[in-house]
Design an enzyme around this catalytic site. Structure first.
Site, short mmCIF file in Angstrom:
data_model
loop_
_atom_site.label_atom_id
_atom_site.label_comp_id
_atom_site.label_asym_id
_atom_site.label_seq_id
_atom_site.Cartn_x
_atom_site.Cartn_y
_atom_site.Cartn_z
N SER A 50 51.57 35.00 38.84
CA SER A 50 51.85 36.47 38.66
C SER A 50 52.67 36.80 37.85
CB SER A 50 51.55 37.09 40.06
OG SER A 50 51.62 38.65 39.98
N HIS A 107 43.48 37.18 43.18
CA HIS A 107 44.61 36.99 42.35
C HIS A 107 45.45 35.90 43.03
CE1 HIS A 107 48.17 38.21 40.07
NE2 HIS A 107 48.87 38.44 41.15
N ASP A 162 40.04 38.47 40.34
CA ASP A 162 41.50 39.04 40.31
C ASP A 162 41.17 40.51 39.99
OD1 ASP A 162 44.05 39.83 40.19
OD2 ASP A 162 44.69 37.82 39.13
#
Length: 745
Positions: free
Chosen positions: A584, A704, A672
């Site tokens: 991320s 995600h 995601d």
């Protein structure tokens, strides 16, 4: 002796060999996820015996699912400490269980289970009395009063009334069943009008609460009457509010709940504590819904004191950084007046860095009705704090202990149940009796389940002092930290080790010094692992969090680089074998680093990275994030200007793509909702066109986090193998030749 990276050459592509064996070994350490202390009984010699029920979780790699099991113990309590602990029987696997909760007296237990019946998931609530077996089973699906019950940590609740005759929970609102667009009747006869399509709304889009909550749209509060087996869906909640985290009022005549504003549309809630919400009191008859808190803040975790006279909850600002330092507020039930017990800490002056917990434990009050206990990051450790609500004082009970991370599972009858771990030690379960106020530091822990430290690994905290601060950033001068996990042979100076550098995601998150099997596995493979808590991380004060605003892509990147340079100076590390690993926002930082320091990093592996903030427009469940990190105010109707888009592009990793030489592995989940997987596709295509070694792994059913048991293992194993391969001498030589060739072209 630890494994060495060269061992990876024994494994053929697609065969993880010793890497897979080691991962399987280290991932089998279970972690405790639930604990409940039952009703005590007298034992021989005057000691009191307390039953302790616990639930544990570990990945079952063979079945590609999480294994849950229960363990039970008898705690012998002499009034001041737990003396011996006696395990009862052997662990028992838990199947099909969704929620569990003991009643206030500890004499009843409610369990929500599920099973498949004719291909349809059935949710069944079973009530169990101690020593009496199951006495009631209610099929909630068959009652058809609502949709699926919420079992998540954001909205979900499962609360007994004090009379133990009713159970409160949250479920999805009942939606009309889909009807066929055309009738299945026989075709019209000659002269009759054709059948028209039904003008219903079966294809109407329903907004949801985003990443990891995509099946949550319209939560409703529900009450199950145990005696009549009837379910009531409560009315009277304002239409613009989504309710959750509910509990019974002290007299059982009302429902206290947190309500989140969902108009004009829902923003992602997962890992976002900055959403407008408030505390409400609902009359179950639907006649009134009273506001109990501010309606311009973000509220969570209401918890009633044992004597049911006071209620504490967490409060923070709306918008801005998605996770921030929070206040601990207290409401007097008699006067309905609210006071601040613990305020937001901007910069620590007394060794206390603030509260950052996403949620308070369900049982967090001491028996004296004025002390509250909670676990929260304090710099790079997760500590146990005791808060005196009368004095407003905060004391850290676990400071200085060998364990780096302490998680409070609950406190009942002043008995604390905790899970503790370290980067080189799997979770242990401990209990302790809370001493009287003022004597908390005398608390003694008793092991229930003890894990052993890995014999050939060590960890330490590195403190990094920025030498240069970003211009105009007045709060950026404070130190930050990084956790270094390394093979123990480094003590003797016999080797220098390759280094894996991992900045955390968020960006407002933190690496606390807890057990992480993936990082431990890398260390056992012969790597040192540097986990960087750059400025902007949780646990260092609100000023540190805010220092990153308007400086994302600069300060976080430079902090990570500074931590790497310090580690190289202080530790026996190989400067020619450094890899990057991040997910991320951590992937965002990693991709910046390989563009800005292309000669330094020899391999990079990222998961769900942000690559181009400008192209996140309209694809993320948290569109406000792009404005927040730039220091721009957000409003729902805002349309980005060309200046906004230019600023977003300029702080994105993709602008450095032309300078990248580092082999890159990218892992994404096709579902995601937070960061579109097509961000990775954009970067992949650019690098591939430039003949940079790049590989994209696409997980069709993952979101995600890519946290499924099989997918999560596959991501780690592929990342480890990628780094090992590209840090090997043969690979480094080949890539140097390719880089030189590319430069000539």
């Amino acid at each position: 002796m630890a494994y060495r990276p060269e061992r990876a050459k024994e494994a053929l592509p697609g065969d993880f060999g010793p890497i897979g064996d080691l991962y399987q070994e280290l991932s089998q350490f279970p972690s405790v996820v639930y604990a409940s202390v039952g009703v005590g009984f007298a034992a021989f010699g005057g000691a009191e015996c307390l039953p302790l029920y616990t639930e544990w979780c570990q990945p079952d790699l063979g079945r590609h699912q999480k294994l849950q099991f229960s363990r039970q113990y008898i705690l012998h309590h002499d009034g001041t400490a737990v003396v011996p602990v006696t395990p009862v029987g052997v662990p028992v696997e838990i199947r099909d269980q969704l929620l569990i909760r003991m009643s206030p007296t500890g004499m009843r237990k409610a369990v929500l289970t599920h099973h498949l019946e004719m291909g349809q998931k059935q949710e069944v609530l079973e009530q169990v009395w101690s020593n009496s077996g199951r006495v009631r089973s209610i099929n909630l699906t068959a009652l058809d009063k609502h949709g699926r019950v919420y079992t998540d940590g954001q909205f979900g609740c499962f609360a007994w009334s004090s009379s133990e005759t009713q159970i409160l929970y949250v479920a999805e609102r009942r939606h009309p069943k889909r009807q066929p667009l055309f009738s299945q009747d026989s075709p019209p006869q000659e002269g009759e009008k054709p059948v028209e399509a039904r003008k219903d709304e079966q294809f109407l889009y329903y907004d949801n609460w985003g990443e990891a909550l995509s099946d949550k749209s319209f939560p409703v509060l529900c009450v199950l009457n145990i005696e009549t087996s009837k379910v009531s869906v409560l009315e009277g909640i304002p239409e613009h509010i989504s309710p959750g985290q509910a509990l019974w009022s002290p007299d059982d005549k009302g429902i206290v709940f947190v309500g989140w504003w969902h108009e004009p549309f829902r923003l992602g809630l997962n890992a976002c504590s900055n959403r407008r919400s408030a505390l409400f009191l609902l009359d179950p008859s639907g006649s009134s819904c009273e506001l109990l808190s501010s309606d311009s803040q973000a509220i969570s975790s209401p918890r009633l004191s044992p004597d049911r006279t006071h209620l504490v909850y967490l409060e923070g600002p709306v918008f801005g950084p998605h996770r921030q330092c929070l206040k601990l507020q207290m409401l007097s039930w008699q006067t309905k007046l609210t006071s601040t017990v613990v305020d937001i800490v901007r910069t620590a002056t007394t060794g206390f860095f603030g509260i950052y917990s996403g949620a308070l434990p369900l049982h967090c009050w001491a028996g004296d009705n004025h002390r509250v206990l909670l676990s929260t990051p304090q710099r790079s450790r997760k500590e146990l704090l005791v808060v005196d609500t009368k004095l407003g004082s905060v004391k850290c009970i676990t400071a200085g202990t060998p364990e780096g991370s302490w998680t409070l599972l609950g406190i009942q009858q002043d008995l604390l149940v905790m899970s503790c771990s370290s980067p080189n030690c799997p979770p242990s379960l401990v209990v302790g009796v809370l001493p009287p106020a003022g004597s908390e530091l005398e608390l003694q822990w008793t092991s229930v389940e003890k894990a052993s430290v890995l014999p050939d690994t060590e960890w330490k905290t590195l403190t990094v002092h920025p030498t240069v601060t970003v211009e105009g950033n007045h709060d950026a001068g404070q130190a930050f930290e990084a956790l270094l996990l390394s093979p123990q042979e480094s003590k003797r100076g016999e080797n220098i080790f390759p280094l894996v550098v991992s900045p955390h995601g968020g960006p407002h998150a933190v690496f606390d010094a807890c057990w992480c099997p993936k990082m431990a596995c890398l260390c056992q493979l012969g790597f040192a692992v540097l986990m960087v808590n750059y400025r902007g991380s949780l646990g260092f004060g609100q000023a540190s969090i805010e220092s990153l605003i308007s400086h994302v892509g600069v300060q976080d990147v430079e902090d990570t680089q500074l931590a790497v340079e310090l580690a190289l100076q202080m530790e026996p590390l190989d400067p020619d074998r450094i890899a990057l690993l991040g997910g991320s926002h951590g992937g965002f930082v990693c991709c910046h680093l390989i563009g800005r320091y292309p000669e330094m990093y020899k391999a990079c592996a990222v998961r769900s990275p942000v690559i181009n903030m400008a192209t996140l427009l309209g694809t993320s469940d948290i569109p406000d994030w792009r404005y927040a990190v730039l220091g721009l105010p957000y409003c729902f109707e805002r349309i980005p200007t060309k200046e906004d888009l230019a600023a977003m592009l300029l702080c994105s990793p993709i602008i450095h793509a032309a300078k990248v030489r580092t082999p890159l592995l990218i892992c994404v989940g096709a579902k995601d909702r937070r960061v579109s997987p097509y961000q990775a596709m954009e970067y992949y295509r650019v690098l591939r066109a430039r003949e940079i070694p790049v590989k994209l792994l696409w997980y069709p059913e993952e979101n995600h986090a890519i946290s499924g048991v099989e997918a999560g293992a596959a991501v780690f194993l592929n990342c480890a193998q990628w780094m090992i391969h590209h840090l090997s001498k043969e690979s480094a030589d080949a890539e140097s030749q390719q880089a030189a060739k590319t430069s000539e072209v």
